[in-house]
Design a protein around this motif. Structure first.
Motif, short mmCIF file in Angstrom:
data_model
loop_
_atom_site.label_atom_id
_atom_site.label_comp_id
_atom_site.label_asym_id
_atom_site.label_seq_id
_atom_site.Cartn_x
_atom_site.Cartn_y
_atom_site.Cartn_z
N THR A 108 0.83 -1.21 0.00
CA THR A 108 0.00 0.00 0.00
C THR A 108 0.87 1.26 0.00
OG1 THR A 108 -0.02 0.03 2.42
CG2 THR A 108 -1.89 -1.04 1.35
N CYS A 109 0.29 2.34 -0.49
CA CYS A 109 0.87 3.67 -0.27
C CYS A 109 -0.29 4.65 -0.18
CB CYS A 109 1.82 4.08 -1.39
SG CYS A 109 2.65 5.66 -1.05
N ILE A 110 -0.36 5.38 0.92
CA ILE A 110 -1.40 6.41 1.06
C ILE A 110 -0.96 7.58 0.19
CG2 ILE A 110 -2.57 7.94 2.70
CD1 ILE A 110 -1.53 5.98 4.93
N THR A 111 -1.89 8.20 -0.51
CA THR A 111 -1.55 9.41 -1.26
C THR A 111 -2.61 10.47 -0.97
OG1 THR A 111 -2.80 8.90 -3.25
CG2 THR A 111 -0.55 8.07 -3.16
N ALA A 112 -2.22 11.72 -1.10
CA ALA A 112 -3.20 12.79 -0.90
C ALA A 112 -2.87 13.94 -1.83
CB ALA A 112 -3.17 13.27 0.55
N GLY A 113 -3.89 14.57 -2.33
CA GLY A 113 -3.70 15.79 -3.10
C GLY A 113 -3.60 15.62 -4.60
N GLY A 114 -3.42 14.40 -5.08
CA GLY A 114 -3.23 14.21 -6.52
C GLY A 114 -4.52 14.01 -7.30
N LEU A 115 -5.65 13.98 -6.59
CA LEU A 115 -6.93 13.67 -7.24
C LEU A 115 -8.01 14.67 -6.86
CD1 LEU A 115 -7.30 9.81 -6.74
CD2 LEU A 115 -7.20 10.99 -8.94
N MET A 130 -20.20 13.80 0.44
CA MET A 130 -18.92 13.25 0.90
C MET A 130 -17.76 13.99 0.24
SD MET A 130 -19.74 10.75 2.97
CE MET A 130 -18.52 9.46 3.07
N LEU A 131 -16.65 14.10 0.97
CA LEU A 131 -15.46 14.77 0.46
C LEU A 131 -14.35 13.75 0.19
CD1 LEU A 131 -15.42 17.66 3.07
CD2 LEU A 131 -15.83 17.93 0.61
N LEU A 132 -13.66 13.95 -0.91
CA LEU A 132 -12.52 13.07 -1.21
C LEU A 132 -11.34 13.52 -0.33
CD1 LEU A 132 -11.33 12.34 -4.86
CD2 LEU A 132 -9.82 12.33 -2.91
N VAL A 133 -10.84 12.63 0.50
CA VAL A 133 -9.79 13.02 1.45
C VAL A 133 -8.42 12.50 1.02
CG1 VAL A 133 -9.06 12.92 3.87
CG2 VAL A 133 -11.50 12.93 3.33
N ALA A 134 -8.36 11.26 0.60
CA ALA A 134 -7.07 10.64 0.27
C ALA A 134 -7.32 9.44 -0.61
CB ALA A 134 -6.36 10.21 1.56
N ALA A 135 -6.25 8.80 -1.03
CA ALA A 135 -6.38 7.54 -1.77
C ALA A 135 -5.34 6.56 -1.24
CB ALA A 135 -6.17 7.78 -3.27
N ILE A 136 -5.64 5.30 -1.36
CA ILE A 136 -4.66 4.27 -0.99
C ILE A 136 -4.32 3.49 -2.26
CG2 ILE A 136 -4.16 2.25 0.45
CD1 ILE A 136 -6.57 3.16 2.25
#
Ligand code: FMN
Length: 272
Positions: A108-115, A130-136
């Motif tokens: 896994t890698c958590i990511t944030a901000g790219g989407l 709902m708000l998009l917060v992060a992606a895994i």
């Protein structure tokens, strides 16, 4: 291996084998996503699985260089209800999920901000409230040995740098060590502690103006992740606890929540 042990083993993977997981493995990921605990009963956190990772990756943008853009065969979109504390709540739930799917041998890698929400069109259904917060990013690791952290892999601040006031009792050290090992946006490790007897007050470090602009509010997600690690460690030790709000003013950090430890439960609780 329970979730607690995986706190020591987990690491981010950025090189994935671009091959889909088996249907069976994907089912297990879905099951873990459905069972992930929530921080607040009235603050929904949802996980939307995107199986076509290639397509979503094509829509991602890097934040600094390629940070924010991790190529993987699949992603889990982490969404939370529009309420105060939504990033902390998302971090708390997503980290339970990350540890659980890591336990299955999936990287896994958590990511944030790219989407952005528009990027999900045709791939996942983000509800209006709902708000998009992060992606895994998740999938098989390109190099299997890189799935788990080698000894001394984690680059983390020493505990004394994180304690604003109070003493870490030896019997509670594991709880702080679990927080220390939490993953964080750009490895900024914003968690700080004030300790009063059986109460641990959790704080979020205030960063300078430039760092703040860079981090946006992603270190609120980090705080939820650290809290998840602490709760998993507390349960692993068989301790009872409650979460309270007892705001304290500190110049260098913003108060988040207080964990009150209440001694051993009669029966050692499960760690997840
Ligand atoms: C909220 C959050 C967002 C993150 N975003 C990214 C990202 O966009 N790209 C990336 O490569 N890593 C990202 N990471 C992973 C961190 O860089 C990583 O957790 C940290 O460097 C510590 O390394 P470790 O996870 O291997 O222990 C993110 C982590 C968190 C918690």
């Amino acid at each position: 291996m329970d979730l607690y042990e995986n706190i020591m083993k987990r690491k981010s993977t950025r090189r994935f084998l671009m091959e889909p997981l088996s249907a069976d493995a994907m089912d297990r990921v879905r099951k873990e996503a459905d069972g992930a605990p929530k921080l607040f009963e009235n603050l929904p956190v949802e996980f939307l699985i995107v199986e076509d990772g290639e397509k979503l990756y094509g829509r991602m943008s890097g934040i600094i260089g390629t940070y924010g853009k991790v190529k993987a065969p699949h992603y889990i979109i982490v969404a939370a209800g529009k309420k105060p504390g939504f990033r902390q709540a998302a971090g708390y739930s997503l980290e339970h999920l990350v540890l659980a799917i890591n336990n299955l041998g999936i990287a896994t890698c958590i990511t944030a901000g790219g989407l952005a929400a528009e990027d999900l069109e045709g791939l996942a259904e983000l509800k209006e409230d709902m708000l998009l917060v992060a992606a895994i990013a998740f999938g098989p690791p390109e190099v299997p040995e890189e799935l788990y952290a080698a000894q001394r892999y984690h680059k983390r601040k020493p505990l004394p740098d994180l304690v604003l006031m109070g003493l870490v009792k030896r019997k509670y050290k594991d709880i702080f060590d679990a927080a220390r090992l939490a993953p964080s946006y750009m490895n900024t490790q914003p968690w700080r502690f004030v300790i009063e007897d059986e109460r641990i007050h959790l704080f979020r470090a205030r960063m300078g103006f430039i760092k703040n602009a860079l981090l946006k509010s992603n270190n609120k997600i980090d705080i939820g992740i650290a809290l998840a690690h602490m709760v998993i460690a507390i349960r692993h030790k068989g301790l009872r606890f409650s979460l309270k709000s007892e705001p304290i003013e500190y110049q260098e950090a913003e108060y988040v929540v207080t964990i009150e430890l209440k001694g051993h439960s009669v029966r050692k609780e499960r760690s997840s």
